[in-house]
Design a protein around this motif. Structure first.
Motif, PDB file in Angstrom:
ATOM      1  N   MET A 123       0.856  -1.173   0.000  1.00 15.66           N
ATOM      2  CA  MET A 123       0.000   0.000   0.000  1.00 15.66           C
ATOM      3  C   MET A 123       0.897   1.229   0.000  1.00 15.66           C
ATOM      4  O   MET A 123       2.059   1.164   0.395  1.00 15.66           O
ATOM      5  CB  MET A 123      -0.926   0.004   1.226  1.00 15.66           C
ATOM      6  N   ALA A 124       0.353   2.344  -0.447  1.00 17.12           N
ATOM      7  CA  ALA A 124       1.107   3.599  -0.474  1.00 17.12           C
ATOM      8  C   ALA A 124       0.109   4.737  -0.321  1.00 17.12           C
ATOM      9  O   ALA A 124      -1.099   4.526  -0.326  1.00 17.12           O
ATOM     10  CB  ALA A 124       1.883   3.741  -1.779  1.00 17.12           C
ATOM     11  N   THR A 125       0.635   5.941  -0.170  1.00 20.05           N
ATOM     12  CA  THR A 125      -0.216   7.133  -0.149  1.00 20.05           C
ATOM     13  C   THR A 125       0.279   8.062  -1.241  1.00 20.05           C
ATOM     14  O   THR A 125       1.107   8.932  -1.018  1.00 20.05           O
ATOM     15  CB  THR A 125      -0.176   7.811   1.238  1.00 20.05           C
ATOM     16  N   ASN A 126      -0.194   7.801  -2.446  1.00 18.68           N
ATOM     17  CA  ASN A 126       0.184   8.591  -3.616  1.00 18.68           C
ATOM     18  C   ASN A 126      -0.934   9.570  -3.964  1.00 18.68           C
ATOM     19  O   ASN A 126      -2.068   9.430  -3.513  1.00 18.68           O
ATOM     20  CB  ASN A 126       0.453   7.673  -4.819  1.00 18.68           C
ATOM     21  N   ARG A 127      -0.605  10.551  -4.778  1.00 17.24           N
ATOM     22  CA  ARG A 127      -1.592  11.552  -5.187  1.00 17.24           C
ATOM     23  C   ARG A 127      -2.653  10.904  -6.069  1.00 17.24           C
ATOM     24  O   ARG A 127      -2.349  10.137  -6.987  1.00 17.24           O
ATOM     25  CB  ARG A 127      -0.891  12.681  -5.941  1.00 17.24           C
ATOM     26  N   LEU A 128      -3.914  11.201  -5.791  1.00 14.41           N
ATOM     27  CA  LEU A 128      -5.016  10.762  -6.644  1.00 14.41           C
ATOM     28  C   LEU A 128      -5.397  11.917  -7.569  1.00 14.41           C
ATOM     29  O   LEU A 128      -5.601  13.039  -7.110  1.00 14.41           O
ATOM     30  CB  LEU A 128      -6.221  10.350  -5.785  1.00 14.41           C
ATOM     31  N   ASP A 129      -5.488  11.622  -8.845  1.00 20.39           N
ATOM     32  CA  ASP A 129      -5.841  12.642  -9.842  1.00 20.39           C
ATOM     33  C   ASP A 129      -7.356  12.855  -9.809  1.00 20.39           C
ATOM     34  O   ASP A 129      -8.115  12.178 -10.510  1.00 20.39           O
ATOM     35  CB  ASP A 129      -5.380  12.191 -11.227  1.00 20.39           C
ATOM     36  N   LEU A 130      -7.782  13.809  -8.979  1.00 24.28           N
ATOM     37  CA  LEU A 130      -9.212  14.072  -8.830  1.00 24.28           C
ATOM     38  C   LEU A 130      -9.818  14.620 -10.120  1.00 24.28           C
ATOM     39  O   LEU A 130     -10.979  14.327 -10.437  1.00 24.28           O
ATOM     40  CB  LEU A 130      -9.451  15.054  -7.691  1.00 24.28           C
ATOM     41  N   GLN A 131      -9.048  15.414 -10.857  1.00 15.78           N
ATOM     42  CA  GLN A 131      -9.585  15.984 -12.097  1.00 15.78           C
ATOM     43  C   GLN A 131      -9.940  14.890 -13.094  1.00 15.78           C
ATOM     44  O   GLN A 131     -11.002  14.913 -13.721  1.00 15.78           O
ATOM     45  CB  GLN A 131      -8.588  16.969 -12.717  1.00 15.78           C
ATOM     46  N   ALA A 132      -9.049  13.907 -13.219  1.00 17.49           N
ATOM     47  CA  ALA A 132      -9.326  12.804 -14.149  1.00 17.49           C
ATOM     48  C   ALA A 132     -10.533  11.997 -13.686  1.00 17.49           C
ATOM     49  O   ALA A 132     -11.382  11.605 -14.497  1.00 17.49           O
ATOM     50  CB  ALA A 132      -8.096  11.898 -14.265  1.00 17.49           C
TER      51      ALA A 132
END
Length: 285
Positions: A145-154
């Motif tokens: 598991m990781a905490t990466n940025r989620l592309d909310l715009q996409a």
């Protein structure tokens, strides 16, 4: 998603969350309008809300309800699992069009998650799981598991912009994330007594599950290390339910509780106790 790998089809899973609140009408309205839950039951002191007739969240209040300090053990967030990415995107569009404030969004490799708080500061996660074929297990049995940025715009751009009228049938509580006083104590309780597996560890946090799910329960000490148990009447997490699809696992857990002389009561086929942080816990088959 293959239902045999779904969070609630595992040998044990979190079935229900119970919050004590100060302003019941305001908080209930938020979970209905912002989160898309429906009121299933009402009583003088509270309401039970859910999706498609499935109870997920109980809200109660009382004359002794007092706001819990932020560092008190209790809830980090209740995590609502939606059926797929499309439904997560539809909820995001609803949130964007209704000025619902978010506190974060992350790609956890196994899932995509959006975070927010209810009006009294109770944490909420709304997420969708990736298919298990996309998860990476390591040789010790844990999952990456990781905490990466989620592309909310996409996510927003892909979502249908139809009229959102609430959560889709199949939305459940996928996991519950707790604030606790001590991680070794959490490991002893959830792993050694309740029989959940440790699926991941972060600094100051453990993630527990059955059936190789990424986590049904998480526990962290990021705000609450060394803090005393919750006091009666504190706002926030008053109780939660872990349901066992495998009755033998429940029997084993109850035997360990008895061996350790942890007080329990039994009624309607369920075992009730208080966890190490002063939160009511119901175990049921």
């Amino acid at each position: 998603m293959n239902t045999s790998t779904h969070a609630v089809d595992m040998p044990a899973f979190v079935d229900h969350s119970h919050l004590t609140v100060i302003d019941l009408p305001m908080v209930s309205s938020f979970y209905q309008k912002a989160m898309g839950l429906s009121v299933l039951e009402k009583s003088a002191s509270g309401e039970t809300l859910g999706v498609a007739g499935r109870p997920l969240l109980t809200l109660t209040t009382g004359s002794n309800a007092a706001r819990a300090p932020r560092n008190a053990p209790g809830l980090f967030h209740t995590a609502f699992l939606v059926p797929d990415r499309k439904e997560l995107g539809r909820w995001l569009a609803h949130a964007a069009h209704n000025n619902i404030a978010l506190t974060g969004a992350s790609d956890h490799l196994v899932s995509e998650a959006i975070y927010l708080d209810d009006p009294e500061g109770n944490g909420i996660e709304i997420y969708r799981d990736r298919d298990r074929s996309e998860w990476t297990y390591v040789p010790d049995g844990t999952v990456k598991m990781a905490t990466n940025r989620l592309d909310l715009q996409a996510l927003y751009d892909e979502a249908p912009k139809d009229d959102w009228t609430g959560q889709e049938s199949g939305t459940v509580i996928g996991h519950l994330h707790l604030q606790v006083s001590d991680i070794p104590q959490a490991d002893a309780f959830f792993q050694d007594i309740l029989g959940l597996d440790v699926m991941a560890r972060y600094p100051g946090a453990s993630f527990f599950a059955s059936g190789k799910y990424h986590h049904h329960v998480a526990a962290n000490v990021w705000n609450s290390r060394g803090q005393p148990k919750r006091e009666t009447g504190m706002t926030g997490l008053a109780g939660y339910t872990i349901r066992f699809n495998d009755p033998a696992r429940l029997e084993t857990a109850v035997k360990k509780l008895d061996e350790l002389a942890i007080p329990t009561t039994r009624a309607d086929g369920a075992i009730s106790l208080v966890d190490p942080w002063g939160i009511s816990l119901k175990l049921s088959a």
